[in-house]
Design a protein around this motif. Sequence first.
Motif, PDB file in Angstrom:
ATOM      1  N   GLY A  93      35.453  38.198  70.019  1.00 60.53           N
ATOM      2  CA  GLY A  93      34.743  38.066  71.291  1.00 60.53           C
ATOM      3  C   GLY A  93      33.951  39.302  71.670  1.00 60.53           C
ATOM      4  O   GLY A  93      33.727  39.550  72.858  1.00 60.53           O
ATOM      5  N   ILE A  94      33.520  40.088  70.675  1.00 61.87           N
ATOM      6  CA  ILE A  94      32.740  41.293  70.955  1.00 61.87           C
ATOM      7  C   ILE A  94      31.312  41.100  70.481  1.00 61.87           C
ATOM      8  O   ILE A  94      31.020  40.190  69.704  1.00 61.87           O
ATOM      9  CB  ILE A  94      33.382  42.545  70.321  1.00 61.87           C
ATOM     10  CG1 ILE A  94      33.547  42.387  68.818  1.00 61.87           C
ATOM     11  CG2 ILE A  94      34.724  42.825  70.976  1.00 61.87           C
ATOM     12  CD1 ILE A  94      34.136  43.599  68.109  1.00 61.87           C
ATOM     13  N   ASP A  95      30.417  41.974  70.927  1.00 60.97           N
ATOM     14  CA  ASP A  95      29.015  41.818  70.561  1.00 60.97           C
ATOM     15  C   ASP A  95      28.719  42.422  69.187  1.00 60.97           C
ATOM     16  O   ASP A  95      29.612  42.941  68.511  1.00 60.97           O
ATOM     17  CB  ASP A  95      28.091  42.377  71.649  1.00 60.97           C
ATOM     18  CG  ASP A  95      28.047  43.898  71.723  1.00 60.97           C
ATOM     19  OD1 ASP A  95      28.653  44.593  70.879  1.00 60.97           O
ATOM     20  OD2 ASP A  95      27.388  44.409  72.644  1.00 60.97           O
ATOM     21  N   GLN A  96      27.454  42.370  68.791  1.00 61.97           N
ATOM     22  CA  GLN A  96      27.063  42.817  67.452  1.00 61.97           C
ATOM     23  C   GLN A  96      27.199  44.319  67.254  1.00 61.97           C
ATOM     24  O   GLN A  96      27.092  44.810  66.127  1.00 61.97           O
ATOM     25  CB  GLN A  96      25.630  42.374  67.122  1.00 61.97           C
ATOM     26  CG  GLN A  96      24.540  43.063  67.933  1.00 61.97           C
ATOM     27  CD  GLN A  96      24.162  42.324  69.196  1.00 61.97           C
ATOM     28  OE1 GLN A  96      24.973  41.657  69.821  1.00 61.97           O
ATOM     29  NE2 GLN A  96      22.909  42.438  69.578  1.00 61.97           N
ATOM     30  N   TYR A  97      27.471  45.056  68.335  1.00 57.94           N
ATOM     31  CA  TYR A  97      27.683  46.501  68.235  1.00 57.94           C
ATOM     32  C   TYR A  97      29.166  46.870  68.391  1.00 57.94           C
ATOM     33  O   TYR A  97      29.509  48.027  68.517  1.00 57.94           O
ATOM     34  CB  TYR A  97      26.844  47.230  69.285  1.00 57.94           C
ATOM     35  CG  TYR A  97      25.381  46.882  69.177  1.00 57.94           C
ATOM     36  CD1 TYR A  97      24.631  47.277  68.067  1.00 57.94           C
ATOM     37  CD2 TYR A  97      24.747  46.131  70.160  1.00 57.94           C
ATOM     38  CE1 TYR A  97      23.299  46.938  67.950  1.00 57.94           C
ATOM     39  CE2 TYR A  97      23.411  45.791  70.055  1.00 57.94           C
ATOM     40  CZ  TYR A  97      22.694  46.195  68.948  1.00 57.94           C
ATOM     41  OH  TYR A  97      21.368  45.860  68.830  1.00 57.94           O
ATOM     42  N   ALA A 125      44.224  45.490  60.885  1.00 57.80           N
ATOM     43  CA  ALA A 125      43.294  46.082  59.909  1.00 57.80           C
ATOM     44  C   ALA A 125      41.890  45.521  60.108  1.00 57.80           C
ATOM     45  O   ALA A 125      40.896  46.250  59.995  1.00 57.80           O
ATOM     46  CB  ALA A 125      43.776  45.810  58.488  1.00 57.80           C
ATOM     47  N   GLY A 126      41.780  44.244  60.421  1.00 55.82           N
ATOM     48  CA  GLY A 126      40.490  43.621  60.690  1.00 55.82           C
ATOM     49  C   GLY A 126      39.841  44.190  61.937  1.00 55.82           C
ATOM     50  O   GLY A 126      38.625  44.411  61.975  1.00 55.82           O
ATOM     51  N   LYS A 127      40.645  44.440  62.965  1.00 55.37           N
ATOM     52  CA  LYS A 127      40.106  45.039  64.194  1.00 55.37           C
ATOM     53  C   LYS A 127      39.570  46.433  63.912  1.00 55.37           C
ATOM     54  O   LYS A 127      38.486  46.802  64.384  1.00 55.37           O
ATOM     55  CB  LYS A 127      41.189  45.091  65.272  1.00 55.37           C
ATOM     56  CG  LYS A 127      41.565  43.725  65.813  1.00 55.37           C
ATOM     57  CD  LYS A 127      42.709  43.817  66.798  1.00 55.37           C
ATOM     58  CE  LYS A 127      43.152  42.438  67.247  1.00 55.37           C
ATOM     59  NZ  LYS A 127      44.298  42.480  68.153  1.00 55.37           N
ATOM     60  N   ARG A 128      40.322  47.221  63.155  1.00 54.75           N
ATOM     61  CA  ARG A 128      39.851  48.575  62.817  1.00 54.75           C
ATOM     62  C   ARG A 128      38.564  48.503  61.982  1.00 54.75           C
ATOM     63  O   ARG A 128      37.616  49.255  62.214  1.00 54.75           O
ATOM     64  CB  ARG A 128      40.930  49.347  62.066  1.00 54.75           C
ATOM     65  CG  ARG A 128      42.070  49.819  62.955  1.00 54.75           C
ATOM     66  CD  ARG A 128      43.003  50.777  62.228  1.00 54.75           C
ATOM     67  NE  ARG A 128      43.633  50.188  61.055  1.00 54.75           N
ATOM     68  CZ  ARG A 128      44.759  49.480  61.080  1.00 54.75           C
ATOM     69  NH1 ARG A 128      45.387  49.274  62.222  1.00 54.75           N
ATOM     70  NH2 ARG A 128      45.255  48.972  59.964  1.00 54.75           N
ATOM     71  N   ALA A 129      38.539  47.585  61.027  1.00 52.73           N
ATOM     72  CA  ALA A 129      37.377  47.458  60.144  1.00 52.73           C
ATOM     73  C   ALA A 129      36.122  47.065  60.922  1.00 52.73           C
ATOM     74  O   ALA A 129      35.039  47.594  60.660  1.00 52.73           O
ATOM     75  CB  ALA A 129      37.661  46.441  59.044  1.00 52.73           C
ATOM     76  N   VAL A 130      36.258  46.165  61.871  1.00 51.36           N
ATOM     77  CA  VAL A 130      35.076  45.727  62.627  1.00 51.36           C
ATOM     78  C   VAL A 130      34.562  46.850  63.524  1.00 51.36           C
ATOM     79  O   VAL A 130      33.351  47.024  63.680  1.00 51.36           O
ATOM     80  CB  VAL A 130      35.351  44.427  63.414  1.00 51.36           C
ATOM     81  CG1 VAL A 130      36.157  44.660  64.661  1.00 51.36           C
ATOM     82  CG2 VAL A 130      34.069  43.715  63.774  1.00 51.36           C
ATOM     83  N   VAL A 131      35.450  47.653  64.081  1.00 47.40           N
ATOM     84  CA  VAL A 131      35.013  48.790  64.908  1.00 47.40           C
ATOM     85  C   VAL A 131      34.274  49.798  64.033  1.00 47.40           C
ATOM     86  O   VAL A 131      33.221  50.320  64.414  1.00 47.40           O
ATOM     87  CB  VAL A 131      36.218  49.430  65.627  1.00 47.40           C
ATOM     88  CG1 VAL A 131      35.846  50.761  66.244  1.00 47.40           C
ATOM     89  CG2 VAL A 131      36.764  48.483  66.692  1.00 47.40           C
ATOM     90  N   GLU A 132      34.805  50.073  62.850  1.00 45.33           N
ATOM     91  CA  GLU A 132      34.175  51.037  61.941  1.00 45.33           C
ATOM     92  C   GLU A 132      32.846  50.530  61.387  1.00 45.33           C
ATOM     93  O   GLU A 132      31.910  51.304  61.200  1.00 45.33           O
ATOM     94  CB  GLU A 132      35.118  51.359  60.788  1.00 45.33           C
ATOM     95  CG  GLU A 132      36.338  52.147  61.209  1.00 45.33           C
ATOM     96  CD  GLU A 132      37.379  52.286  60.100  1.00 45.33           C
ATOM     97  OE1 GLU A 132      37.091  51.889  58.944  1.00 45.33           O
ATOM     98  OE2 GLU A 132      38.475  52.788  60.399  1.00 45.33           O
ATOM     99  N   ALA A 133      32.740  49.232  61.114  1.00 38.97           N
ATOM    100  CA  ALA A 133      31.546  48.681  60.470  1.00 38.97           C
ATOM    101  C   ALA A 133      30.440  48.309  61.451  1.00 38.97           C
ATOM    102  O   ALA A 133      29.286  48.160  61.036  1.00 38.97           O
ATOM    103  CB  ALA A 133      31.932  47.453  59.644  1.00 38.97           C
ATOM    104  N   ARG A 167      35.463  43.513  75.404  1.00 41.42           N
ATOM    105  CA  ARG A 167      36.922  43.397  75.364  1.00 41.42           C
ATOM    106  C   ARG A 167      37.293  42.372  74.308  1.00 41.42           C
ATOM    107  O   ARG A 167      36.751  41.270  74.284  1.00 41.42           O
ATOM    108  CB  ARG A 167      37.407  42.957  76.745  1.00 41.42           C
ATOM    109  CG  ARG A 167      38.904  42.977  76.917  1.00 41.42           C
ATOM    110  CD  ARG A 167      39.303  42.642  78.340  1.00 41.42           C
ATOM    111  NE  ARG A 167      38.874  41.335  78.777  1.00 41.42           N
ATOM    112  CZ  ARG A 167      39.512  40.202  78.519  1.00 41.42           C
ATOM    113  NH1 ARG A 167      40.616  40.206  77.825  1.00 41.42           N
ATOM    114  NH2 ARG A 167      39.047  39.046  78.962  1.00 41.42           N
ATOM    115  N   MET A 168      38.191  42.740  73.430  1.00 39.91           N
ATOM    116  CA  MET A 168      38.647  41.813  72.388  1.00 39.91           C
ATOM    117  C   MET A 168      39.589  40.796  73.041  1.00 39.91           C
ATOM    118  O   MET A 168      40.781  41.024  73.148  1.00 39.91           O
ATOM    119  CB  MET A 168      39.347  42.582  71.268  1.00 39.91           C
ATOM    120  CG  MET A 168      38.448  43.503  70.523  1.00 39.91           C
ATOM    121  SD  MET A 168      39.343  44.365  69.211  1.00 39.91           S
ATOM    122  CE  MET A 168      38.073  45.452  68.599  1.00 39.91           C
TER     123      MET A 168
END
Length: 122
Positions: free
Chosen positions: A15-19, A70-78, A23-24
């Motif tokens: 539920g977050i935007d492309q950047y 791990a997916g949440k961390r990866a999406v924040v980093e990417a 809020r997740m």
Amino acid sequence: MMDAKQLHILQHSLGIDQYGRGRMYRDHFVTGEGSDDHADCMALTAPGYLTRRANVPMYGGSDLFRVTDAGKRAVVEASPAPPKISAAKQRYLDYLDADSSMPFGQWLKWKSKQSAEARIYG
């Protein structure tokens, strides 16, 4: 490494935007075999970004994929950094986010008064 479509699936699932902003407020994605997204979701399970629950009756037999920590961390980093915007545009975006039902000019006056009171009363 995930591609742009897989990043979008994770962002949408959270539920977050492309950047990566917002809020997740959710953590899942539902898709079935043969759909455009299913292969990408399966690929995201290999590195542990998603878990899969197959053939869920509540979803008409589609698969339920849940985003892991791990997916949440990866999406924040990417997620890419958001573009720089002017202070005036940021004020207008803040006005839209406030959803105050006030006209923009009235909201600006209200916001200015709130900021002044915060400086005085802390």
